[in-house]
Write a protein that holds these residues in place. Structure first.
Motif, PDB file in Angstrom:
ATOM      1  N   PHE A  48       0.792  -1.060   0.040  1.00 51.31           N
ATOM      2  CA  PHE A  48      -0.103  -0.050  -0.052  1.00 51.31           C
ATOM      3  C   PHE A  48       0.872   1.336   0.079  1.00 51.31           C
ATOM      4  O   PHE A  48       0.570   2.085  -0.658  1.00 51.31           O
ATOM      5  CB  PHE A  48      -0.756   0.092   1.258  1.00 51.31           C
ATOM      6  N   ASP A  49       1.788   1.469   0.824  1.00 56.03           N
ATOM      7  CA  ASP A  49       2.709   2.553   0.946  1.00 56.03           C
ATOM      8  C   ASP A  49       3.863   2.545  -0.272  1.00 56.03           C
ATOM      9  O   ASP A  49       3.682   3.594  -1.053  1.00 56.03           O
ATOM     10  CB  ASP A  49       3.808   2.293   1.947  1.00 56.03           C
ATOM     11  N   GLN A  50       3.728   1.379  -1.096  1.00 51.50           N
ATOM     12  CA  GLN A  50       4.659   1.291  -2.512  1.00 51.50           C
ATOM     13  C   GLN A  50       3.726   1.964  -3.405  1.00 51.50           C
ATOM     14  O   GLN A  50       4.132   2.783  -4.282  1.00 51.50           O
ATOM     15  CB  GLN A  50       4.968   0.127  -2.865  1.00 51.50           C
ATOM     16  N   GLY A  51       2.453   1.564  -3.321  1.00 54.13           N
ATOM     17  CA  GLY A  51       1.486   2.249  -4.352  1.00 54.13           C
ATOM     18  C   GLY A  51       1.455   4.013  -3.900  1.00 54.13           C
ATOM     19  O   GLY A  51       1.443   4.491  -5.076  1.00 54.13           O
ATOM     20  N   LEU A  52       1.325   4.083  -2.994  1.00 53.99           N
ATOM     21  CA  LEU A  52       1.165   5.675  -2.650  1.00 53.99           C
ATOM     22  C   LEU A  52       2.454   6.469  -3.017  1.00 53.99           C
ATOM     23  O   LEU A  52       2.351   7.650  -3.844  1.00 53.99           O
ATOM     24  CB  LEU A  52       1.151   5.986  -1.026  1.00 53.99           C
ATOM     25  N   ALA A  53       3.618   5.887  -2.973  1.00 50.20           N
ATOM     26  CA  ALA A  53       4.739   6.536  -3.555  1.00 50.20           C
ATOM     27  C   ALA A  53       4.871   6.331  -4.936  1.00 50.20           C
ATOM     28  O   ALA A  53       5.356   7.476  -5.514  1.00 50.20           O
ATOM     29  CB  ALA A  53       6.245   5.519  -2.937  1.00 50.20           C
ATOM     30  N   ASP A  65      -0.763  -1.604  -9.735  1.00 52.10           N
ATOM     31  CA  ASP A  65      -0.415  -3.181  -9.690  1.00 52.10           C
ATOM     32  C   ASP A  65       0.056  -3.355  -8.078  1.00 52.10           C
ATOM     33  O   ASP A  65      -0.479  -4.364  -7.612  1.00 52.10           O
ATOM     34  CB  ASP A  65       0.983  -3.486 -10.583  1.00 52.10           C
ATOM     35  N   ALA A  66       0.637  -2.267  -7.485  1.00 59.12           N
ATOM     36  CA  ALA A  66       0.950  -2.516  -6.195  1.00 59.12           C
ATOM     37  C   ALA A  66      -0.365  -2.567  -5.123  1.00 59.12           C
ATOM     38  O   ALA A  66      -0.444  -3.326  -4.293  1.00 59.12           O
ATOM     39  CB  ALA A  66       1.864  -1.116  -5.609  1.00 59.12           C
ATOM     40  N   PHE A  67      -1.270  -1.576  -5.551  1.00 61.72           N
ATOM     41  CA  PHE A  67      -2.544  -1.676  -5.021  1.00 61.72           C
ATOM     42  C   PHE A  67      -3.448  -2.880  -5.025  1.00 61.72           C
ATOM     43  O   PHE A  67      -3.926  -3.646  -4.263  1.00 61.72           O
ATOM     44  CB  PHE A  67      -3.403  -0.421  -5.292  1.00 61.72           C
ATOM     45  N   LYS A  68      -3.261  -3.429  -6.506  1.00 66.88           N
ATOM     46  CA  LYS A  68      -4.052  -5.028  -6.401  1.00 66.88           C
ATOM     47  C   LYS A  68      -3.386  -5.892  -5.786  1.00 66.88           C
ATOM     48  O   LYS A  68      -4.186  -6.607  -4.840  1.00 66.88           O
ATOM     49  CB  LYS A  68      -3.983  -4.993  -7.913  1.00 66.88           C
ATOM     50  N   LYS A  69      -2.084  -5.865  -5.656  1.00 66.60           N
ATOM     51  CA  LYS A  69      -1.426  -6.817  -4.877  1.00 66.60           C
ATOM     52  C   LYS A  69      -1.743  -6.767  -3.371  1.00 66.60           C
ATOM     53  O   LYS A  69      -1.907  -8.034  -2.697  1.00 66.60           O
ATOM     54  CB  LYS A  69       0.154  -6.932  -4.976  1.00 66.60           C
ATOM     55  N   SER A  70      -1.850  -5.591  -2.780  1.00 64.95           N
ATOM     56  CA  SER A  70      -1.965  -5.416  -1.622  1.00 64.95           C
ATOM     57  C   SER A  70      -3.452  -5.649  -1.263  1.00 64.95           C
ATOM     58  O   SER A  70      -3.564  -6.519  -0.367  1.00 64.95           O
ATOM     59  CB  SER A  70      -1.935  -3.781  -1.088  1.00 64.95           C
ATOM     60  N   ASP A  71      -4.483  -5.417  -2.023  1.00 64.72           N
ATOM     61  CA  ASP A  71      -5.870  -5.715  -1.915  1.00 64.72           C
ATOM     62  C   ASP A  71      -6.009  -7.320  -1.910  1.00 64.72           C
ATOM     63  O   ASP A  71      -6.814  -7.966  -1.157  1.00 64.72           O
ATOM     64  CB  ASP A  71      -6.918  -5.223  -2.901  1.00 64.72           C
TER      65      ASP A  71
END
Length: 265
Positions: A48-53, A65-71
């Protein structure tokens, strides 16, 4: 609007992050701030933090892609909202609207949204909805199957589909008809795409010729004639070469036999 923590105030980092973690992990702020996270939850939070960055750098595809993996690891309303925001930035308004409507209708795991997040989701939905193009597909035949950009679409009863503005490739297929492909750009609130597939004309098989025009008939006739000629030749040759048969002796009736040859008793 991406839901994130301020990056220029490090001393407020954890204070702001705790509510986000609560949304992300489905826990209360107190547990998120002081409780121990499982390895799966820690990975989801890191993604999630990676997606924000990545969103801060406008690297929207990577952020999505980062948000999808987090969810996928931990279902979260906050993460899904950020997915919708990222899709909006990518111009994928139909998908962003679908996520927003699902969040408003069912929340996440049947948990309703918190009031603040619900307002943000409603705002996002209302923002992307006018950008979507309502396309009327005029199909002939009317029940032809349609693929749009390589994806099979379920066309509504009124023949309409929702698409993002821009160029799309439409392919219609139906058995007995030629496949038709149309590349067309759509814009505005409404557009029309015409898909007409010509019917495949299958010619009936030709009628068979009469028997006397067929090869096998004349082949048979030729064979019979040849066989008859051969028999005739053999008969002629046999007759010419046959030896003469001795004729029977002439009848003795009426002949006079000399006396010298008469037998006496």
């Amino acid at each position: 609007m991406i839901r994130r923590m301020p990056r220029r105030q490090p001393h407020l980092r954890w204070f702001v992050l705790a509510p986000l973690c609560a949304l992300l992990l489905g826990q209360t702020p107190a547990i998120a701030a002081g409780g121990k996270l499982s390895p799966e939850e820690q990975e989801a939070r890191a993604l999630f933090d990676q997606g924000l960055a990545l969103s801060d750098e406008s690297r929207w595809s990577e952020a999505l892609d980062a948000f999808k993996k987090s969810d996928k690891l931990v279902h979260s309303a906050s993460v899904r909202f950020n997915m919708a925001v990222t899709l909006r930035a990518l111009g994928r308004y139909v998908e962003a609207k679908r996520i927003a409507e699902e969040l408003l209708a069912r929340g996440v795991d049947d948990k309703p949204l918190k009031p603040a997040l619900q307002k943000d989701v409603e705002k996002l939905r209302d923002e992307v909805a006018p950008k979507i193009v309502h396309v009327e597909l005029r199909r002939n035949p009317a029940d032809g199957g349609v693929e749009i950009d390589g994806t099979l679409f379920i066309v509504a009863a009124d023949g309409r589909v929702e698409l993002d503005p821009g160029k799309h490739v439409f392919i219609m297929r139906k058995e007995g008809y030629e496949t038709v492909t149309v590349a067309q750009s759509v814009a505005g609130p409404e557009a029309v795409v015409v898909l007409t597939a010509p019917k495949i004309n299958i010619a009936p098989p030709p009628e068979p010729p009469p028997f006397y025009k067929r090869g096998w008939f004349w082949g048979t006739v030729g064979g019979v004639v040849a066989a008859g000629a051969a028999i005739a030749v053999v008969a002629v040759v046999t007759t010419a070469d046959a030896p003469a048969v001795a004729a029977p002796p002439p009848s003795t009736v009426g002949r006079v036999i000399p006396a010298a040859f008469t037998v006496r008793f």
